[in-house]
Write an enzyme that holds these catalytic residues in place. Structure first.
Site, PDB file in Angstrom:
ATOM      1  N   TYR A 137       2.853  -3.984  -9.553  1.00 46.82           N
ATOM      2  CA  TYR A 137       2.672  -2.634  -8.957  1.00 46.82           C
ATOM      3  C   TYR A 137       4.181  -2.362  -8.560  1.00 46.82           C
ATOM      4  O   TYR A 137       4.771  -2.981  -7.688  1.00 46.82           O
ATOM      5  CB  TYR A 137       1.654  -2.912  -7.768  1.00 46.82           C
ATOM      6  CG  TYR A 137       1.476  -1.586  -6.863  1.00 46.82           C
ATOM      7  CD1 TYR A 137       0.787  -0.524  -7.393  1.00 46.82           C
ATOM      8  CD2 TYR A 137       2.022  -1.338  -5.533  1.00 46.82           C
ATOM      9  CE1 TYR A 137       0.664   0.658  -6.684  1.00 46.82           C
ATOM     10  CE2 TYR A 137       1.764  -0.358  -4.773  1.00 46.82           C
ATOM     11  CZ  TYR A 137       1.279   0.671  -5.473  1.00 46.82           C
ATOM     12  OH  TYR A 137       1.211   1.721  -4.618  1.00 46.82           O
ATOM     13  N   ASP A 221      12.552  -5.215  -8.254  1.00 48.63           N
ATOM     14  CA  ASP A 221      12.029  -4.537  -7.317  1.00 48.63           C
ATOM     15  C   ASP A 221      11.446  -5.600  -6.123  1.00 48.63           C
ATOM     16  O   ASP A 221      10.884  -6.411  -6.065  1.00 48.63           O
ATOM     17  CB  ASP A 221      10.619  -4.043  -7.619  1.00 48.63           C
ATOM     18  CG  ASP A 221       9.806  -3.247  -6.656  1.00 48.63           C
ATOM     19  OD1 ASP A 221       9.953  -3.135  -5.726  1.00 48.63           O
ATOM     20  OD2 ASP A 221       8.711  -2.604  -7.262  1.00 48.63           O
ATOM     21  N   LYS A 248       9.748  -1.184   2.839  1.00 46.59           N
ATOM     22  CA  LYS A 248       8.937  -1.912   3.881  1.00 46.59           C
ATOM     23  C   LYS A 248       9.711  -2.433   5.174  1.00 46.59           C
ATOM     24  O   LYS A 248      10.079  -1.854   5.984  1.00 46.59           O
ATOM     25  CB  LYS A 248       8.153  -3.179   2.988  1.00 46.59           C
ATOM     26  CG  LYS A 248       7.445  -2.628   1.907  1.00 46.59           C
ATOM     27  CD  LYS A 248       6.020  -2.947   2.019  1.00 46.59           C
ATOM     28  CE  LYS A 248       5.432  -2.698   0.702  1.00 46.59           C
ATOM     29  NZ  LYS A 248       4.127  -2.537   0.743  1.00 46.59           N
TER      30      LYS A 248
HETATM   31  N1  PMP Z   1       7.107  -1.885  -5.007  1.00 47.50           N
HETATM   32  C1  PMP Z   1       6.356  -2.809  -4.833  1.00 47.50           C
HETATM   33  C2  PMP Z   1       6.518  -4.206  -5.139  1.00 47.50           C
HETATM   34  C3  PMP Z   1       5.414  -2.680  -3.713  1.00 47.50           C
HETATM   35  O1  PMP Z   1       4.751  -3.582  -3.496  1.00 47.50           O
HETATM   36  C4  PMP Z   1       5.271  -1.262  -3.457  1.00 47.50           C
HETATM   37  C5  PMP Z   1       4.212  -0.969  -2.076  1.00 47.50           C
HETATM   38  N2  PMP Z   1       3.364  -2.041  -1.983  1.00 47.50           N
HETATM   39  C6  PMP Z   1       5.972  -0.305  -3.658  1.00 47.50           C
HETATM   40  C7  PMP Z   1       6.976  -0.729  -4.694  1.00 47.50           C
HETATM   41  C8  PMP Z   1       5.576   0.808  -3.340  1.00 47.50           C
HETATM   42  O2  PMP Z   1       6.146   1.140  -1.944  1.00 47.50           O
HETATM   43  P1  PMP Z   1       5.419   2.394  -0.864  1.00 47.50           P
HETATM   44  O3  PMP Z   1       4.287   2.029  -0.881  1.00 47.50           O
HETATM   45  O4  PMP Z   1       6.498   2.106   0.321  1.00 47.50           O
HETATM   46  O5  PMP Z   1       5.779   3.768  -1.761  1.00 47.50           O
END
Ligand code: PMP
Length: 386
Positions: A137, A221, A248
C-alpha cells in the site's frame, strides 16, 4: 449524543457515514473524543490503550506536553504563510542528518509524497513506467493502487506494472524486456498490507542492483517504516535509494509528507533550473507541522527508537510464545488473525485500539504495564474467538 445518533447524522452528510476508507470497521467505528498519552477516550466514555496511533503516525501518543507547547506557540505565531519559514529549513536539516539523504521537499500526506516522488522520477529519467509490488500500500494515488480498483482509469493502469511481492525474478524479466521504459521501482521494505514482514535482504539487494542497471530510480516508501531506525528502515539494509518517501511520524501529529533523496534527482523540482517540475501545496511545510514534527523527531533519538523497538520485540515474542501468529519488526506488530474485523472489536471491548488489519503500533508514552495489558487483551481476544 449516542454513537448511533452520531452515526446516523454522519450517514446523512457523508457516504456511508465515512470520510476515510482505511479506518472503517463494520458496522461503524466508535467516535474518539480525546487522547492523552497512550489512552483514547471514546464518545461513550470507554477508554482504550491506543495501539493504532493514527495508523502509526503518533510516535509520542496523544497531547505530549512538549509537542502541545510547540504546536500552540506555532499556531499563535501564524499557522500558514504565502512565504517560506525557517521551520522547513530546520526540518529538512534534521531529516538530512538522520537519513543521510541530502535534499528534501515537503507536502501534506504520504499519498502526496509518493505522487511527488513518482513525478520527480519520471521527470528526471524522461520515462513513464512505474513498477510496484502486489499487496504493498502506497496511499490512494491512482498510479499505485490495484490497477483493477474502481475509479482508476485504464490509461493510468497502463503506466504501472505490478509484480508479485518480493519476486526478484519477475523484476529481472520485466527490466530485461521493458527496462528502458521504467522510471522508478517502488519498494516498501516491510509492506503492512502484504503481511508486515521485513523484506528479504537478498531480494532487496537484487532489486536495487537490477533497478540501477536499468537506469531506473529506486524509490523506497518509508511512510510507515521510518520509525524503525533513526534514518529509516533502508539504513538497516545498507540501501542507498534515489528517493525516499516519508510521512506520519514526521508531522508530530499534524498532516505531513516528504520526499528526500539524491540532489541530482530532486533538483528537477528546483525553480533555479530550466523547466522545473512544478509542485505546489497550499499547506505544504506549514510551520505548525514543521515545528511540531521537528520537535517530535528530536524526542525520538537513537535511544528512544531502540527502547520502543525492544518493547515491540517483547510483545511480539510473548504473543508468538503463546501461539498467536504475529509479524512485524520492532515497534510495529501485526496480528495475523482471520476475521480482522471481529478481532478488532474483541480487542476494542478489551481496551485496545488496533488498526483494522490487526496492526499494533507502539508509542513512547507506553509503559511496560501498558504493553502487558495489550498482550493480555490480545490473548483474551484470541481465546474469545476460539
Ligand atoms: N505509504 C505507505 C507505506 C503507507 O502505509 C501509507 C498510509 N498508511 C501511505 C503511503 C499514504 O500515506 P497517507 O495516508 O498519509 O496519505
Amino acid at each position: 449524543m449516542t454513537v448511533a445518533e452520531l452515526r446516523d447524522r454522519a450517514r446523512r452528510v457523508m457516504p456511508g457515514g465515512n470520510t476515510r476508507s482505511t479506518l472503517f470497521v463494520p458496522p461503524h467505528p466508535p467516535y474518539a473524543v480525546s487522547g492523552a498519552g497512550c489512552v483514547v477516550t471514546d464518545a461513550t466514555g470507554h477508554r482504550v490503550v491506543d495501539c493504532n496511533n493514527n495508523y502509526t503516525a503518533l510516535i509520542h501518543g496523544h497531547a505530549h506536553p512538549e509537542l502541545v507547547a510547540v504546536a500552540t506557540e506555532a499556531v499563535a505565531a501564524g499557522s500558514a504563510f504565502g512565504l517560506p519559514t525557517e521551520s522547513e529549513v530546520v526540518c529538512a536539516e534534521l531529516l538530512r542528518e538522520r537519513t543521510g539523504l541530502p535534499s528534501w521537499r515537503f507536502c501534506n500526506s504520504g499519498t502526496e509524497a509518493v505522487m511527488m516522488a513518482l513525478r520527480g522520477a519520471r521527470a528526471a529519467t524522461g520515462r513513464d513506467l512505474v513498477v510496484r509490488f502486489a499487496g504493498s500500500y502506497h496511499g490512494t494515488y491512482d498510479a499505485v493502487v490495484d490497477p483493477a480498483a474502481p475509479g482508476v482509469p485504464g490509461s493510468v493502469a497502463d503506466s504501472v506494472v505490478t509484480l508479485p511481492q518480493g519476486d526478484a525474478g519477475a523484476l529481472a524479466d520485466l527490466l530485461r524486456s521493458r527496462g528502458s521504459e521504467v522510471a522508478a521501482v517502488l519498494l516498501d521494505l516491510m509492506p503492512n498490507r502484504a503481511g508486515l514482514r521485513p523484506a528479504d535482504p537478498a531480494f532487496v539487494e537484487q532489486a536495487a542492483d537490477l533497478t540501477r542497471r536499468a537506469g531506473a530510480l529506486l524509490v523506497v516508501d518509508e511512510v510507515i517504516t521510518l520509525r524503525l531506525e533513526v534514518g529509516g528502515l533502508h539504513t538497516r539494509y545498507g540501501l542507498e535509494p534515489d528517493l525516499v518517501t516519508v510521512g506520519k511520524v514526521v508531522g508530530g501529529g499534524f498532516p505531513v509528507g516528504g520526499v528526500g533523496g539524491r540532489a541530482e534527482v530532486l533538483d528537477s523540482f528546483s525553480p533555479l533550473t530550466d523547466g522545473p517540475v512544478s509542485w505546489g501545496g497550499t499547506f505544504s511545510a506549514n510551520p505548525v507541522t514543521m515545528r511540531t514534527g521537528t520537535a517530535a523527531l528530536r524526542l525520538f533519538g537513537a535511544a528512544e527508537v531502540a527502547a520502543l523497538n525492544a518493547r515491540g520485540d517483547r510483545l511480539r515474542g510473548e504473543l508468538a510464545g503463546r501461539g498467536v501468529p504475529v509479524s512485524g519488526s520492532g515497534s510495529l506488530v501485526r496480528l495475523l488473525l482471520p476475521d480482522p474485523g471481529a478481532t478488532w472489536w474483541r480487542l476494542y471491548e478489551r481496551g485496545v485500539l488496533a488498526g483494522t488489519n490487526g496492526l499494533l503500533a507502539l508509542s513512547t508514552p507506553m509503559t511496560d504495564d501498558d504493553v502487558d495489558a495489550v498482550r493480555d487483551a490480545v490473548l483474551s481476544a484470541v481465546e474469545g474467538a476460539a
